[in-house]
Scaffold this motif. Structure first.
Motif, PDB file in Angstrom:
ATOM      1  N   GLU A 616       0.850  -1.181   0.000  1.00 55.71           N
ATOM      2  CA  GLU A 616       0.000   0.000   0.000  1.00 55.71           C
ATOM      3  C   GLU A 616       0.891   1.238   0.000  1.00 55.71           C
ATOM      4  O   GLU A 616       1.772   1.375   0.853  1.00 55.71           O
ATOM      5  N   PHE A 617       0.673   2.117  -0.972  1.00 59.19           N
ATOM      6  CA  PHE A 617       1.445   3.356  -1.075  1.00 59.19           C
ATOM      7  C   PHE A 617       0.509   4.542  -0.898  1.00 59.19           C
ATOM      8  O   PHE A 617      -0.540   4.619  -1.542  1.00 59.19           O
ATOM      9  N   ASP A 618       0.905   5.450  -0.039  1.00 55.82           N
ATOM     10  CA  ASP A 618       0.167   6.702   0.101  1.00 55.82           C
ATOM     11  C   ASP A 618       0.736   7.681  -0.910  1.00 55.82           C
ATOM     12  O   ASP A 618       1.896   8.089  -0.811  1.00 55.82           O
ATOM     13  N   SER A 619      -0.054   8.049  -1.902  1.00 53.77           N
ATOM     14  CA  SER A 619       0.436   8.935  -2.963  1.00 53.77           C
ATOM     15  C   SER A 619       0.419  10.403  -2.557  1.00 53.77           C
ATOM     16  O   SER A 619       1.122  11.219  -3.145  1.00 53.77           O
ATOM     17  N   ASP A 620      -0.395  10.761  -1.547  1.00 57.55           N
ATOM     18  CA  ASP A 620      -0.577  12.168  -1.165  1.00 57.55           C
ATOM     19  C   ASP A 620      -0.957  13.009  -2.372  1.00 57.55           C
ATOM     20  O   ASP A 620      -0.528  14.153  -2.514  1.00 57.55           O
ATOM     21  N   ILE A 621      -1.711  12.408  -3.268  1.00 54.26           N
ATOM     22  CA  ILE A 621      -2.128  13.076  -4.508  1.00 54.26           C
ATOM     23  C   ILE A 621      -3.644  12.997  -4.618  1.00 54.26           C
ATOM     24  O   ILE A 621      -4.235  11.935  -4.378  1.00 54.26           O
ATOM     25  N   ASN A 622      -4.238  14.107  -4.970  1.00 54.62           N
ATOM     26  CA  ASN A 622      -5.689  14.166  -5.108  1.00 54.62           C
ATOM     27  C   ASN A 622      -6.062  13.916  -6.563  1.00 54.62           C
ATOM     28  O   ASN A 622      -6.018  14.798  -7.406  1.00 54.62           O
ATOM     29  N   SER A 623      -6.417  12.681  -6.853  1.00 54.74           N
ATOM     30  CA  SER A 623      -6.789  12.310  -8.216  1.00 54.74           C
ATOM     31  C   SER A 623      -7.756  11.144  -8.156  1.00 54.74           C
ATOM     32  O   SER A 623      -7.667  10.295  -7.257  1.00 54.74           O
ATOM     33  N   ASP A 624      -8.647  11.084  -9.116  1.00 51.46           N
ATOM     34  CA  ASP A 624      -9.603   9.981  -9.189  1.00 51.46           C
ATOM     35  C   ASP A 624      -9.132   8.858 -10.095  1.00 51.46           C
ATOM     36  O   ASP A 624      -9.811   7.837 -10.207  1.00 51.46           O
ATOM     37  N   GLU A 625      -7.995   9.036 -10.769  1.00 53.31           N
ATOM     38  CA  GLU A 625      -7.586   8.049 -11.768  1.00 53.31           C
ATOM     39  C   GLU A 625      -6.141   7.629 -11.578  1.00 53.31           C
ATOM     40  O   GLU A 625      -5.317   8.356 -11.013  1.00 53.31           O
ATOM     41  N   ALA A 626      -5.863   6.433 -12.038  1.00 53.22           N
ATOM     42  CA  ALA A 626      -4.501   5.922 -12.113  1.00 53.22           C
ATOM     43  C   ALA A 626      -4.143   5.748 -13.581  1.00 53.22           C
ATOM     44  O   ALA A 626      -5.022   5.611 -14.440  1.00 53.22           O
ATOM     45  N   ILE A 627      -2.854   5.760 -13.865  1.00 52.55           N
ATOM     46  CA  ILE A 627      -2.372   5.614 -15.244  1.00 52.55           C
ATOM     47  C   ILE A 627      -1.510   4.361 -15.304  1.00 52.55           C
ATOM     48  O   ILE A 627      -0.433   4.307 -14.705  1.00 52.55           O
ATOM     49  N   ALA A 628      -2.005   3.364 -15.997  1.00 51.98           N
ATOM     50  CA  ALA A 628      -1.315   2.079 -16.068  1.00 51.98           C
ATOM     51  C   ALA A 628      -0.570   1.950 -17.381  1.00 51.98           C
ATOM     52  O   ALA A 628      -1.128   2.228 -18.449  1.00 51.98           O
ATOM     53  N   GLN A 629       0.689   1.537 -17.295  1.00 52.44           N
ATOM     54  CA  GLN A 629       1.410   1.164 -18.504  1.00 52.44           C
ATOM     55  C   GLN A 629       0.907  -0.199 -18.941  1.00 52.44           C
ATOM     56  O   GLN A 629       0.743  -1.119 -18.134  1.00 52.44           O
ATOM     57  N   ILE A 630       0.608  -0.315 -20.235  1.00 51.44           N
ATOM     58  CA  ILE A 630       0.243  -1.607 -20.803  1.00 51.44           C
ATOM     59  C   ILE A 630       1.204  -1.885 -21.956  1.00 51.44           C
ATOM     60  O   ILE A 630       2.242  -1.225 -22.078  1.00 51.44           O
ATOM     61  N   GLN A 631       0.881  -2.836 -22.788  1.00 48.91           N
ATOM     62  CA  GLN A 631       1.773  -3.229 -23.876  1.00 48.91           C
ATOM     63  C   GLN A 631       1.917  -2.080 -24.877  1.00 48.91           C
ATOM     64  O   GLN A 631       1.032  -1.840 -25.690  1.00 48.91           O
ATOM     65  N   ASN A 632       3.030  -1.355 -24.777  1.00 52.42           N
ATOM     66  CA  ASN A 632       3.369  -0.236 -25.670  1.00 52.42           C
ATOM     67  C   ASN A 632       2.342   0.902 -25.602  1.00 52.42           C
ATOM     68  O   ASN A 632       1.923   1.442 -26.614  1.00 52.42           O
ATOM     69  N   GLY A 633       1.986   1.264 -24.390  1.00 53.35           N
ATOM     70  CA  GLY A 633       1.091   2.395 -24.236  1.00 53.35           C
ATOM     71  C   GLY A 633       0.687   2.580 -22.793  1.00 53.35           C
ATOM     72  O   GLY A 633       1.179   1.901 -21.881  1.00 53.35           O
ATOM     73  N   PHE A 634      -0.209   3.532 -22.576  1.00 55.16           N
ATOM     74  CA  PHE A 634      -0.718   3.834 -21.243  1.00 55.16           C
ATOM     75  C   PHE A 634      -2.223   4.021 -21.322  1.00 55.16           C
ATOM     76  O   PHE A 634      -2.733   4.582 -22.297  1.00 55.16           O
ATOM     77  N   ILE A 635      -2.927   3.568 -20.284  1.00 56.91           N
ATOM     78  CA  ILE A 635      -4.368   3.799 -20.204  1.00 56.91           C
ATOM     79  C   ILE A 635      -4.697   4.354 -18.827  1.00 56.91           C
ATOM     80  O   ILE A 635      -4.018   4.052 -17.842  1.00 56.91           O
ATOM     81  N   LYS A 636      -5.746   5.154 -18.776  1.00 55.83           N
ATOM     82  CA  LYS A 636      -6.215   5.701 -17.508  1.00 55.83           C
ATOM     83  C   LYS A 636      -7.366   4.840 -17.001  1.00 55.83           C
ATOM     84  O   LYS A 636      -8.244   4.433 -17.765  1.00 55.83           O
ATOM     85  N   THR A 637      -7.361   4.581 -15.718  1.00 58.40           N
ATOM     86  CA  THR A 637      -8.441   3.809 -15.118  1.00 58.40           C
ATOM     87  C   THR A 637      -9.065   4.608 -13.979  1.00 58.40           C
ATOM     88  O   THR A 637      -8.361   5.256 -13.203  1.00 58.40           O
ATOM     89  N   THR A 638     -10.362   4.586 -13.924  1.00 54.99           N
ATOM     90  CA  THR A 638     -11.105   5.184 -12.819  1.00 54.99           C
ATOM     91  C   THR A 638     -12.033   4.120 -12.249  1.00 54.99           C
ATOM     92  O   THR A 638     -12.512   3.239 -12.977  1.00 54.99           O
TER      93      THR A 638
END
Length: 871
Positions: A616-638
């Motif tokens: 578990e990581f505390d990001s101390d960031i106010n955001s509703d989404e994460a950005i995942a690296q996938i196969q040769n790209g990035f996608i946002k997940t909410t």
């Protein structure tokens, strides 16, 4: 007029709860009967599951069948390929998925004829959003599949245009109720009218209604099922009973019909919704040792072995493609969905880990051969070390060097700030056999040390450099300090990591975060397909008990935090009023690298059963989404809202747990936190906290009525005549190791920056010393003999240097031409990158099959481009 396109096939898991050898025995009869039936009935056809490895294995025991297969493939009645194995589509590296296709297609063409150029994955547990992009690398513009669709939330039709992040699209054909939608077995044949009324016509109607489709696909087959005998008689009888008209068809024929449709809906994104079938959203953490082995082997092949082979060929050491193909095939045999997912019996798990062992032996042997041969060509002495750089960029930074020497006190010319990080002493040995021109002699072998140093070096791009070492009076050595139970800290630049009264805190220019890393535990009521929460159980943070630092010359270099926790021994103990407990011990080693990354190595000595461990990581960031690296790209997940009555729409709870490839990030306008992981594949983001699953252990192959997966057990264990299968190896008892890093910066998230940071973080340290003190540090050293006709090569060499505007996906010898090698460039960002072919050695743009591509002197957003270069 509605037309049902009936495709006869078999689905062939190479292994599952049965082994590959079991499947081979099954193929001995079944594949022979397929060939016999096709030769008997000239108007029949059959699809052999789209993976050529199972055909190769059959032909190995039936070599006389090869010509029969070639003839049927040529007639367009037996369909094989294009995959080597039926790949998982979420866990492997993009390059593994591409190479699975390349090797499968080329093997099919070489041995059997034209492959079925269909992106056919009938049983895979969901798909990454970049599959259309990856398929286009080999010229495939279509995709036929089962799982992951929702026709209310994603697309309105079973047939649609699926776009990758690159905007490249494939014609997608989904059979939402499985590759067995129109399965006609003997019982269905005997009760064909009932089959048509209760099953067949119902499924045709569903396909028609969802998209107003006039042409629908009806696959008939199931696992290890034989060809339908006298299929025309069966289809004629089916047509007599059905409301619809059915034709015997093939997957290529159906795709050709889709090409004529101009109004197909479009969709972009992953396919992982469990609407009509399970996708096992939490399989990314099952049997983590298999996933970890897969990750390290992928990196070893891509970042060490293949580039080394390219460097070696230009230096006169020729490693044949056959050995590299053998290595790749061992890896690809470990990447089908059940295999890599881990939803297998323990018997199969042993086989998989053995294949990883064999693959690593091949890889290490190739590296050993190249290193020693080049060292011979350079006529190196035992105080010389050759350093390789397998990346096509000049290197300036920290590398690790391993040597054998008579003393620990040595100094390298060409290395700065070196630190001895590991040493092992070998005492004097007496009466040791020496082979000399005079015959056998016996002498004493002196004391020596096996040493590892870390220090700063400069290396040429895609090449090597020789440096020397000599004895000195003293050496800087990494040493542990006294244990501090209340306070210990690690400082480098603006980053400070502190252990304070049982808490791990971090501070940099962004500020301070308390408890920025936690290890959390919960019971796992799941199986080898899925984690399942245990009722009345909550996640618990495991305590950090003590810490100390490792330092060099009184400067801290690493912070080691130790902990232990008393946990319920088994799942039953977690429910018991009088539980038994066992102690789980763990150690977290943190260091800060030259890029400001907090590097971490975690060891967990697991002694308890059926639980899940996450970071578990505390990001101390106010955001509703994460950005995942996938196969040769990035996608946002909410996080999506999940209704209380979710089981009315889904067969499995669509939990907000996602897969990633290498990194996952959280960002706002002022800062970002990125997790970089080696082999971890599953994350969750909630209320500013980022969770990374390390392991989810279990003792069952399949269990019924899970909290997130109600009903039958997965894995056939509750089918008629099947039994529950215990999987004690999936408890993963003993030491489990994890490597990861954190990038905590005041910059906003950047696709380009994180891609390059990850590439550097995964860089390899490759060194070699030709010595006689210990010929078993490298297993083959004592069997690679010197010769007297060595070519002359330079002490410093660079094959090719690229601008840092390019990011490399792979460098490997051409499969087609001995005088060429392939450089595949990656662009995991939303910006187009122009290619100057003058940067490459007589470079020509090709696709992954090495076919020329005109007008493609650029890499589009989220795309890849292959360049064929000359030695």
């Amino acid at each position: 007029m509605i037309k049902a396109n009936f495709v006869n096939h078999t689905h062939w898991d190479r292994e599952w709860y049965f082994t590959t050898m079991d499947a081979l025995v099954l193929s001995e009869q079944l594949f022979t009967e397929v060939l016999d039936e096709l030769e008997k009935n000239k108007d029949a056809n059959f699809c052999l599951d789209g993976q050529i490895s199972i055909v190769d294995e059959y032909v190995e025991i039936h070599p006389e069948a090869k010509k029969r297969i070639q003839k049927l493939v040529d007639e367009g009645r037996l369909f094989v390929g294009p995959w080597y194995t039926q790949t998982d589509a979420l866990i492997p590296d993009a390059e593994s998925i591409i190479r699975n296709l390349v090797i499968g297609i080329k093997d099919t063409e070489r041995n059997y004829g034209k492959p079925m150029m269909i992106g056919y994955l009938p049983d895979t547990f969901g798909f990454n959003a970049q599959m259309p992009t990856l398929l286009h690398q080999v010229g495939i513009d279509n995709f036929v599949f089962w799982r992951g669709t929702n026709f209310n939330r994603q697309m309105s039709s079973l047939y649609f245009r699926w776009k990758g992040l690159s905007e490249k699209e494939v014609l997608a054909a989904n059979f939402p109720f499985g590759y067995f939608t129109a399965q006609i077995d003997l019982e269905s044949k005997r009760n064909l009218k009932e089959f048509v009324e209760k099953r067949y016509d119902t499924n045709v109607k569903f396909a028609v209604d969802h998209g107003d489709n006039q042409e629908v696909l009806m696959p008939s087959g199931i696992d290890q099922m034989n060809i339908i005998k006298n299929i025309h008689d069966t289809i004629r009888e089916l047509n007599n009973d059905s409301e619809y008209s059915t034709d015997i068809s093939t997957y290529p024929e159906f795709i050709d019909k889709l090409r004529l449709q101009t109004n197909l809906p479009e969709y972009s994104g992953e396919l992982r919704l469990p609407t009509y079938s399970r996708v096992h959203r939490t399989i990314g953490s099952v049997r983590h040792r298999i996933k970890t082995e897969n990750f390290y082997l992928e990196q070893k092949i891509l970042r060490r072995i293949e580039p080394l082979v390219v460097i070696a060929r230009n230096s006169g050491v020729n490693i044949g493609n056959g050995l590299l193909l053998k290595l790749w095939k061992k890896l690809l045999e470990c990447q089908p969905h059940d295999t890599l997912g881990g939803s297998i019996s323990d018997n199969v798990a042993v086989d998989i880990l053995h294949r990883f062992k064999e693959a690593n032996e091949i890889a290490d042997g190739i590296e050993n051969t190249i290193e020693k041969k080049i060292a011979e060509y350079l006529n190196l002495g035992d105080h010389d070390v050759i350093l390789f750089n397998t990346d096509p960029y000049k290197f300036k930074g920290t590398k690790e060097i391993s040597v054998v020497a008579s003393t620990k006190n040595i100094k390298f010319d060409g290395m700065d700030n070196e630190v001895l990080i590991k040493s092992k002493q070998y005492p004097v040995r007496h009466h040791i056999l020496m082979m000399t021109p005079r015959g056998q002699e016996y002498k004493d072998e002196p004391e020596y040390y096996q040493l590892s140093f870390k220090g700063d070096v400069q290396l040429p791009a895609m090449g090597y450099k020789v440096i020397k070492f000599h004895e000195t009076e003293s050496v800087s050595e990494l040493l542990p300090d006294k244990v501090s139970r209340e306070h210990a800290e690690l400082i480098k630049g603006s980053v400070t990591v502190k252990f304070e009264n049982g808490h791990l805190n971090i501070q940099n220019s962004n500020g301070k975060i308390n408890d920025f890393i936690k290890i959390i535990d919960s019971g796992n009521d799941g199986d080898t397909y899925d984690y399942s929460p245990l009722r009345n159980d909550e996640e618990t943070a495991l305590p950090f008990n003590s810490a100390f630092v490792e330092s060099v010359n009184n400067q801290s270099k690493a912070l080691i935090v130790n902990g232990s926790a008393s946990l319920p021994a088994t799942l039953k103990d977690r429910l018991s009023k009088k539980p038994q407990y066992r102690t789980v011990e763990y150690s977290l080693k943190l260091s800060i690298d030259q890029f400001g990354l907090v590097d971490a190595k975690l060891k967990i000595n697991n002694s308890v059963e059926s639980h899940r461990i996450r970071l578990e990581f505390d990001s101390d960031i106010n955001s509703d989404e994460a950005i995942a690296q996938i196969q040769n790209g990035f996608i946002k997940t909410t996080n999506k809202q999940i209704d209380q009555d979710w089981n009315k729409e889904f067969v499995e709870k669509p939990v907000n747990i996602y897969n990633f490839d290498k990194t996952v990030s959280v960002t706002d306008n002022h800062k970002s936190l990125t997790f970089l992981g080696k082999g971890m594949k599953e994350y969750q983001y909630n209320n500013g906290k980022l969770f990374i699953t390390l392991m989810a252990t279990t003792g069952e192959l399949g269990k019924p009525d899970l909290a997130w997966r109600p009903g039958r057990a997965s894995g056939d264990t509750t089918n008629q005549g099947h039994i529950m299968m215990p999987t004690p190896l999936a408890e993963e008892l003993g030491v489990n190791e994890f490597e990861f890093a954190l990038d905590y910066t005041s910059e906003r998230f950047s696709e380009d920056r994180i891609s390059r940071l990850t590439y550097r973080w995964l860089g390899q340290s490759i060194s070699y010393q030709k010595q006689q003190l210990n010929l078993f540090i490298h297993r083959l050293d004592n069997k690679i003999w010197d010769t007297d006709d060595n070519p002359t090569i330079p002490n410093n060499y660079s094959l090719m240097e690229l601008s840092d505007k390019y990011l490399v996906s792979a460098i490997y010898p051409s499969y087609d031409d001995t005088d060429s090698f392939i450089v595949r460039l990656s662009n995991p960002t939303n910006k187009k990158i122009d290619i100057d072919l003058n940067d490459f050695k007589q470079g020509k743009i090709v696709n992954a099959l090495e076919k020329p591509m005109k007008g493609h002197e650029f890499i589009g957003p989220y795309d890849l481009t292959s360049i064929k270069c000359k030695f």
